[in-house]
Design an enzyme around this catalytic site. Structure first.
Site, PDB file in Angstrom:
ATOM      1  N   ASN A 183       0.855  -1.184   0.000  1.00  0.00           N
ATOM      2  CA  ASN A 183       0.000   0.000   0.000  1.00  0.00           C
ATOM      3  C   ASN A 183       0.898   1.243   0.000  1.00  0.00           C
ATOM      4  O   ASN A 183       1.710   1.429   0.920  1.00  0.00           O
ATOM      5  CB  ASN A 183      -0.893  -0.029   1.251  1.00  0.00           C
ATOM      6  CG  ASN A 183      -1.807   1.176   1.342  1.00  0.00           C
ATOM      7  OD1 ASN A 183      -1.386   2.300   1.087  1.00  0.00           O
ATOM      8  ND2 ASN A 183      -3.043   0.959   1.726  1.00  0.00           N
ATOM      9  N   HIS A 227       1.168   6.261   1.854  1.00  0.00           N
ATOM     10  CA  HIS A 227       1.915   7.234   2.656  1.00  0.00           C
ATOM     11  C   HIS A 227       3.092   7.873   1.916  1.00  0.00           C
ATOM     12  O   HIS A 227       3.680   8.830   2.428  1.00  0.00           O
ATOM     13  CB  HIS A 227       2.285   6.635   4.010  1.00  0.00           C
ATOM     14  CG  HIS A 227       1.042   6.336   4.800  1.00  0.00           C
ATOM     15  ND1 HIS A 227       0.092   7.302   5.058  1.00  0.00           N
ATOM     16  CD2 HIS A 227       0.540   5.182   5.296  1.00  0.00           C
ATOM     17  CE1 HIS A 227      -0.925   6.760   5.723  1.00  0.00           C
ATOM     18  NE2 HIS A 227      -0.676   5.470   5.873  1.00  0.00           N
ATOM     19  N   ARG A 270      -6.942  13.039   1.199  1.00  0.00           N
ATOM     20  CA  ARG A 270      -5.820  13.527   2.012  1.00  0.00           C
ATOM     21  C   ARG A 270      -4.466  13.035   1.518  1.00  0.00           C
ATOM     22  O   ARG A 270      -3.440  13.596   1.830  1.00  0.00           O
ATOM     23  CB  ARG A 270      -6.015  13.159   3.477  1.00  0.00           C
ATOM     24  CG  ARG A 270      -5.902  11.684   3.755  1.00  0.00           C
ATOM     25  CD  ARG A 270      -5.901  11.400   5.237  1.00  0.00           C
ATOM     26  NE  ARG A 270      -7.221  11.474   5.811  1.00  0.00           N
ATOM     27  CZ  ARG A 270      -7.566  10.818   6.927  1.00  0.00           C
ATOM     28  NH1 ARG A 270      -6.673  10.100   7.563  1.00  0.00           N
ATOM     29  NH2 ARG A 270      -8.792  10.900   7.387  1.00  0.00           N
ATOM     30  N   THR A 281      -6.613   6.314  10.462  1.00  0.00           N
ATOM     31  CA  THR A 281      -6.526   5.218   9.496  1.00  0.00           C
ATOM     32  C   THR A 281      -7.805   4.394   9.639  1.00  0.00           C
ATOM     33  O   THR A 281      -8.582   4.645  10.555  1.00  0.00           O
ATOM     34  CB  THR A 281      -5.261   4.350   9.741  1.00  0.00           C
ATOM     35  OG1 THR A 281      -5.234   3.278   8.784  1.00  0.00           O
ATOM     36  CG2 THR A 281      -5.231   3.744  11.129  1.00  0.00           C
ATOM     37  N   THR A 282      -8.014   3.441   8.750  1.00  0.00           N
ATOM     38  CA  THR A 282      -9.224   2.619   8.825  1.00  0.00           C
ATOM     39  C   THR A 282      -9.311   1.981  10.214  1.00  0.00           C
ATOM     40  O   THR A 282      -8.348   1.396  10.700  1.00  0.00           O
ATOM     41  CB  THR A 282      -9.172   1.516   7.740  1.00  0.00           C
ATOM     42  OG1 THR A 282      -8.782   2.126   6.511  1.00  0.00           O
ATOM     43  CG2 THR A 282     -10.520   0.847   7.571  1.00  0.00           C
ATOM     44  N   ARG A 313      -9.519   8.386  -0.440  1.00  0.00           N
ATOM     45  CA  ARG A 313     -10.468   8.800   0.605  1.00  0.00           C
ATOM     46  C   ARG A 313     -11.348   9.942   0.107  1.00  0.00           C
ATOM     47  O   ARG A 313     -10.955  10.692  -0.783  1.00  0.00           O
ATOM     48  CB  ARG A 313      -9.694   9.283   1.836  1.00  0.00           C
ATOM     49  CG  ARG A 313      -8.999   8.174   2.582  1.00  0.00           C
ATOM     50  CD  ARG A 313      -8.280   8.728   3.807  1.00  0.00           C
ATOM     51  NE  ARG A 313      -7.995   7.651   4.732  1.00  0.00           N
ATOM     52  CZ  ARG A 313      -8.819   7.230   5.679  1.00  0.00           C
ATOM     53  NH1 ARG A 313      -9.982   7.825   5.862  1.00  0.00           N
ATOM     54  NH2 ARG A 313      -8.491   6.234   6.460  1.00  0.00           N
ATOM     55  N   HIS A 363      -3.501  -4.799   7.878  1.00  0.00           N
ATOM     56  CA  HIS A 363      -3.658  -3.631   8.753  1.00  0.00           C
ATOM     57  C   HIS A 363      -2.764  -3.757   9.975  1.00  0.00           C
ATOM     58  O   HIS A 363      -2.874  -4.698  10.742  1.00  0.00           O
ATOM     59  CB  HIS A 363      -5.107  -3.374   9.197  1.00  0.00           C
ATOM     60  CG  HIS A 363      -5.321  -1.903   9.427  1.00  0.00           C
ATOM     61  ND1 HIS A 363      -5.019  -1.285  10.608  1.00  0.00           N
ATOM     62  CD2 HIS A 363      -5.732  -0.932   8.583  1.00  0.00           C
ATOM     63  CE1 HIS A 363      -5.258   0.009  10.490  1.00  0.00           C
ATOM     64  NE2 HIS A 363      -5.691   0.254   9.269  1.00  0.00           N
ATOM     65  N   GLY A 364      -1.841  -2.824  10.071  1.00  0.00           N
ATOM     66  CA  GLY A 364      -0.957  -2.758  11.232  1.00  0.00           C
ATOM     67  C   GLY A 364       0.171  -3.778  11.227  1.00  0.00           C
ATOM     68  O   GLY A 364       0.908  -3.887  12.214  1.00  0.00           O
ATOM     69  N   GLU A 381      -8.626   0.628  -2.381  1.00  0.00           N
ATOM     70  CA  GLU A 381      -9.474   0.620  -1.179  1.00  0.00           C
ATOM     71  C   GLU A 381     -10.373   1.840  -1.270  1.00  0.00           C
ATOM     72  O   GLU A 381      -9.901   2.951  -1.556  1.00  0.00           O
ATOM     73  CB  GLU A 381      -8.617   0.760   0.072  1.00  0.00           C
ATOM     74  CG  GLU A 381      -7.793  -0.444   0.386  1.00  0.00           C
ATOM     75  CD  GLU A 381      -6.904  -0.190   1.600  1.00  0.00           C
ATOM     76  OE1 GLU A 381      -7.079   0.828   2.289  1.00  0.00           O
ATOM     77  OE2 GLU A 381      -6.030  -1.008   1.829  1.00  0.00           O
ATOM     78  N   GLY A 417       1.229  -1.440   4.354  1.00  0.00           N
ATOM     79  CA  GLY A 417       1.560  -0.092   3.924  1.00  0.00           C
ATOM     80  C   GLY A 417       2.523   0.625   4.845  1.00  0.00           C
ATOM     81  O   GLY A 417       3.721   0.733   4.559  1.00  0.00           O
ATOM     82  N   HIS A 434      -5.577   3.757  -1.108  1.00  0.00           N
ATOM     83  CA  HIS A 434      -6.896   4.100  -0.554  1.00  0.00           C
ATOM     84  C   HIS A 434      -7.231   5.511  -1.003  1.00  0.00           C
ATOM     85  O   HIS A 434      -6.562   6.459  -0.595  1.00  0.00           O
ATOM     86  CB  HIS A 434      -6.806   4.013   0.972  1.00  0.00           C
ATOM     87  CG  HIS A 434      -8.112   4.224   1.664  1.00  0.00           C
ATOM     88  ND1 HIS A 434      -8.267   4.012   3.011  1.00  0.00           N
ATOM     89  CD2 HIS A 434      -9.334   4.618   1.219  1.00  0.00           C
ATOM     90  CE1 HIS A 434      -9.516   4.266   3.364  1.00  0.00           C
ATOM     91  NE2 HIS A 434     -10.177   4.650   2.298  1.00  0.00           N
ATOM     92  N   GLU A 481     -10.551  -9.472   2.974  1.00  0.00           N
ATOM     93  CA  GLU A 481      -9.290  -9.141   3.637  1.00  0.00           C
ATOM     94  C   GLU A 481      -9.587  -9.077   5.133  1.00  0.00           C
ATOM     95  O   GLU A 481     -10.372  -8.230   5.581  1.00  0.00           O
ATOM     96  CB  GLU A 481      -8.756  -7.785   3.155  1.00  0.00           C
ATOM     97  CG  GLU A 481      -7.453  -7.418   3.841  1.00  0.00           C
ATOM     98  CD  GLU A 481      -6.976  -6.012   3.492  1.00  0.00           C
ATOM     99  OE1 GLU A 481      -7.373  -5.463   2.440  1.00  0.00           O
ATOM    100  OE2 GLU A 481      -6.211  -5.455   4.297  1.00  0.00           O
TER     101      GLU A 481
HETATM  102  N1  PXP Z   1      -5.852  -2.956   4.579  1.00  0.00           N
HETATM  103  C1  PXP Z   1      -6.763  -1.958   4.674  1.00  0.00           C
HETATM  104  C2  PXP Z   1      -8.182  -2.264   4.355  1.00  0.00           C
HETATM  105  C3  PXP Z   1      -6.374  -0.662   5.049  1.00  0.00           C
HETATM  106  O1  PXP Z   1      -7.290   0.317   5.123  1.00  0.00           O
HETATM  107  C4  PXP Z   1      -5.004  -0.406   5.282  1.00  0.00           C
HETATM  108  C5  PXP Z   1      -4.557   0.986   5.615  1.00  0.00           C
HETATM  109  O2  PXP Z   1      -4.791   1.813   4.542  1.00  0.00           O
HETATM  110  C6  PXP Z   1      -4.107  -1.476   5.161  1.00  0.00           C
HETATM  111  C7  PXP Z   1      -4.555  -2.745   4.837  1.00  0.00           C
HETATM  112  C8  PXP Z   1      -2.656  -1.305   5.387  1.00  0.00           C
HETATM  113  O3  PXP Z   1      -2.440  -1.022   6.741  1.00  0.00           O
HETATM  114  P1  PXP Z   1      -1.021  -0.546   7.234  1.00  0.00           P
HETATM  115  O4  PXP Z   1      -0.759   0.775   6.573  1.00  0.00           O
HETATM  116  O5  PXP Z   1      -1.191  -0.436   8.721  1.00  0.00           O
HETATM  117  O6  PXP Z   1      -0.042  -1.599   6.818  1.00  0.00           O
END
Ligand code: PXP
Length: 238
Positions: free
Chosen positions: A6, A9, A48, A99-100, A44, A190-191, A69, A212, A42, A150
């Site tokens: 992702n 950033h 942003r 973040t999500t 948005r 995520h994370g 996304e 990401g 993503h 996911e």
């Molecule tokens: N999956 C989804 C659905 C997300 O919204 C995000 C953050 O944009 C990620 C994965 C990636 O998360 P991270 O940036 O914490 O790795």
């Protein structure tokens, strides 16, 4: 096990100065060269970080697989139908969030999501839903006819190693097994970072990670090629 990177950033850095660098599309191409098998971003409602021009540039240049996304709104659906990524991942979106914050509540939104998903799929786009590791939510995803889910690893990733984290990992494991038994392709994200990814990578039903922030943060220190290669090396044996 595949890695989708992702690149949001890189656009966040650009927007910090409302500048024209770094160029997210360049980061995407370097990530692909370093072993990423997909590019995720993503878009948005508040734009942003990622903007429409980025999506168009990704579409023209990304060679692996493009995953947008987005919230399940009319505005976003129009963008996806126009640009045609390989995958649309439906996520919940709260304007003030950093973040999500969690998976999409498909049970409460089943009626509206049905036609939305159908229209995207009819145009040839695969639809994914970002979902919490909750078996009932996953069953509803299946009912809605998505191609993949996911699983949200956010709760697991926020916990320190210990009892609670093992419980969160077990929830992910059970969710992955259940989704797989329903015939869904299973992704997770995520994370996740270089330390916490391994126990999740050991879950055999998960075929792809979407990562990401940790990769972008590491890129600032070692460069994107090394940052992606390090993550690929961690997960490739699973
Ligand atoms: N999956 C989804 C659905 C997300 O919204 C995000 C953050 O944009 C990620 C994965 C990636 O998360 P991270 O940036 O914490 O790795």
């Amino acid at each position: 096990m595949k890695l989708a990177v992702n690149v949001d950033h890189f656009a966040t850095i650009r927007e910090a100065r409302q500048s024209n660098e770094p160029e997210p599309v360049l980061a995407a191409l370097l990530a692909e060269q370093a072993g990423a098998e997909g590019i995720v971003c993503h878009i948005r409602g508040d734009r942003r970080h990622i903007k429409e021009r980025d999506l168009k540039l990704f579409r023209e240049t990304v060679k692996t697989k493009l995953n947008f996304e987005m919230a399940a709104t009319e505005e976003m659906k129009k963008i996806a139908l126009d640009i045609q990524p390989e995958i649309v991942s439906l996520v919940p979106e709260r304007p003030e969030e950093l973040t999500t914050e969690g998976g999409l509540d498909v049970i409460s939104n089943e009626k509206e999501l049905g036609p939305h998903i159908k229209e995207l799929r009819n145009s040839g786009i695969k639809v994914s839903i970002f979902v919490d590791p909750n078996l009932k939510q996953i069953e509803t995803c299946k009912k809605l006819g998505v191609d993949l889910i996911e699983i949200n690893t956010g709760k697991y990733a926020d916990l320190k190693p210990g009892e609670e984290r093992l419980k969160a990992l077990d929830e992910i494991k059970k969710a992955a097994e259940h989704g797989h038994s329903l015939g869904l392709e299973i992704h997770a994200g995520h994370g996740l970072d270089y330390k916490n990814v391994l126990p999740v990578a050991a879950i055999p039903e998960i075929t792809e990670f979407s990562i990401g922030f940790s990769i972008v943060a590491r890129s600032a220190i070692v460069g994107i090629e090394s940052a992606v290669k390090e993550m690929v090396a961690l997960i490739e044996n699973y």
